[in-house]
Design an enzyme around this catalytic site. Structure first.
Site, short mmCIF file in Angstrom:
data_model
loop_
_atom_site.label_atom_id
_atom_site.label_comp_id
_atom_site.label_asym_id
_atom_site.label_seq_id
_atom_site.Cartn_x
_atom_site.Cartn_y
_atom_site.Cartn_z
CB SER A 1 120.33 26.66 -6.06
OG SER A 1 120.87 25.40 -6.26
CG ASP B 1 116.58 21.96 -0.56
OD1 ASP B 1 117.09 20.95 -1.08
OD2 ASP B 1 116.92 23.12 -0.84
CG HIS C 1 117.15 22.63 -4.37
ND1 HIS C 1 117.75 23.44 -3.44
CD2 HIS C 1 117.73 22.93 -5.56
CE1 HIS C 1 118.66 24.20 -4.05
NE2 HIS C 1 118.65 23.91 -5.33
N1 LIG Z 1 116.58 23.95 -11.23
C1 LIG Z 1 117.78 24.70 -11.09
C2 LIG Z 1 118.89 23.88 -10.48
C3 LIG Z 1 118.72 23.65 -9.01
O1 LIG Z 1 118.88 24.83 -8.30
C4 LIG Z 1 118.31 25.14 -12.42
O2 LIG Z 1 118.07 24.46 -13.41
O3 LIG Z 1 119.00 26.15 -12.48
#
Ligand SMILES: N[C@@H](CCO)C(=O)O
Ligand SMILES: CC(=O)SCCNC(=O)CCNC(=O)[C@H](O)C(C)(C)COP(=O)(O)OP(=O)(O)OC[C@H]1O[C@@H](n2cnc3c(N)ncnc32)[C@H](O)[C@@H]1OP(=O)(O)O
Length: 351
Positions: free
Chosen positions: A146, A299, A328
């Site tokens: 991400s 995703d 995702h």
């Molecule tokens: N779930 C991830 C955000 C999405 O990549 C986080 O809280 O860092």
């Protein structure tokens, strides 16, 4: 007989890197000084070729053994018995690095809303200062999902031949309008909190709850919730998914700061590896290391096509896909598949 495990000597070190040299930012602003909190595990080997640098996502911190427990730690894929593992909390984040609640050196008071906008390139540049401080001339692997993948890609570009492998999971070379749109709705939620605008560490906290609830819908997939939040009784109100999203909002707001969320979500939005470099395809073609780009079939935020685009345009690219019901966030959950993909990648490249 020595029954003591050799791993007992492998301890995680928590540290703070204080950089007293100014950091020029893409916006034209300058951070006069900054600090990054970071952890290390394991030892640098004699050949100095076992550095694994882990990059966290939007709300992660410098302890991957906590949020990537299935992949990092004793007897895990990235085992400190074999690797020198580093993870640093990003500039802008509220887990020990310089962020909007930090004191501004010129005034001795917190930056709050005057904290400069950061880009993934700025974050990569701050991490590179730490690399230099640690005397690391070579990195074996940078890996992140991400926002972590976006920062890793930026850093892979600037590291040139000092990096062997970049592993980019559920990420992209340039933020799509869809991602920016999701982040904008979350910032709108923060803005609508009446405390937003106040010079207070908890400003925007209620808005952050709503922001996270919106974000959660994009981090999962409709099927995730059909499986986990479907009703077993006939109902007209008080649905499970409602309490789930409210709970997730409160959980995040209790551990994260709205100003940091604002700054890091903006960094995600402005991510564009090709900015000032003739576009993303040109910039990707300049990356010298091997790149493993991993997509998640469900995703709905960072699409598989965006991950494939990365592997197609770099010189040494491989694409692999995680099959998951989680959407995702599968990169934080599907350890077995991740481990298999990573193992194959390193074996294929004789590492
Ligand atoms: N779930 C991830 C955000 C999405 O990549 C986080 O809280 O860092
Ligand atoms: C200092 C730190 O905390 S460091 C930061 C650590 N976190 C990160 O780095 C961010 C990355 N991690 C994440 O985004 C997440 O933890 C993930 C993706 C790995 C997993 O998400 P989770 O929220 O743990 O899983 P999931 O979506 O299944 O939700 C489970 C939680 O919702 C609760 N829940 C489930 N259904 C409902 C419901 N209908 N109503 C209310 N609560 C519910 C569960 O009780 C559980 O609560 P808990 O977290 O207190 O145990």
């Amino acid at each position: 007989m020595n029954l003591q495990s050799p791993h007992l000597s492998i301890e995680m070190t928590r540290d703070i890197f204080y950089c007293k040299e100014a950091l020029p930012l893409e916006s034209g602003e300058v951070l006069p000084e900054f600090q990054l909190s970071f952890t290390t595990q394991g030892q640098l080997n004699a050949k100095k070729d076992n550095v694994i640098w882990i990059l966290h996502a939007l709300t992660g911190d410098a302890n991957p053994q906590d949020w990537w427990a299935g992949l990092v730690g004793e007897d895990k894929f990235y085992d400190p018995a074999n690797y020198f593992i580093i993870c640093a909390n990003y500039l802008g984040s509220c887990y020990g690095s310089t962020n909007p609640l930090s004191n501004r050196p010129e005034t001795g008071k917190p930056y709050y809303y005057d904290f400069p906008n950061l880009t993934t390139r700025d974050i990569a540049a701050s991490l590179d200062r730490l690399r230099i401080h640690l005397g690391l001339e070579k990195i074996n692997t940078v890996i992140g999902g991400s926002l972590g993948g976006q920062v890793a890609l930026e850093w892979a570009f600037s590291l040139e031949n000092r990096l062997d492998n970049a592993i980019i999971i559920a990420s992209n070379a340039k933020a799509s309008p869809w991602i920016i749109g999701f982040n904008e709705t979350q910032r709108m939620a923060i803005e609508s909190d009446e405390t937003w605008g106040r010079e207070h560490h908890a400003a925007g906290k209620k808005g952050l709850e709503t922001a996270r609830a919106i974000g959660m819908l994009s981090y999962r997939h409709p099927e995730t919730f059909i499986q986990s939040q479907s009703e077993t009784e006939e109902k007209r109100d008080n649905f499970k998914i409602s309490s789930y999203l409210r709970y997730q909002g409160q959980k995040l707001a209790n551990r994260f700061n709205a100003l940091s969320y604002w700054i890091l979500s903006k960094a995600m939005d402005s991510h564009d590896l090709g900015r000032g470099r003739g576009g993303t395809s040109n910039a990707l073609a300049c990356i010298q290391c091997r790149v493993l780009s991993i997509g998640v079939d469900t995703d709905v935020l960072f699409t598989c096509e965006e991950s494939r685009y990365i592997s197609r345009h770099v010189a040494k690219g491989t694409y692999r896909e995680i099959k998951s019901v989680y959407g995702h966030d599968a990169f934080l959950i599907e350890y077995e598949q991740l481990q298999y993909i990573l193992q194959s990648f390193y074996l294929e490249n004789n590492q």
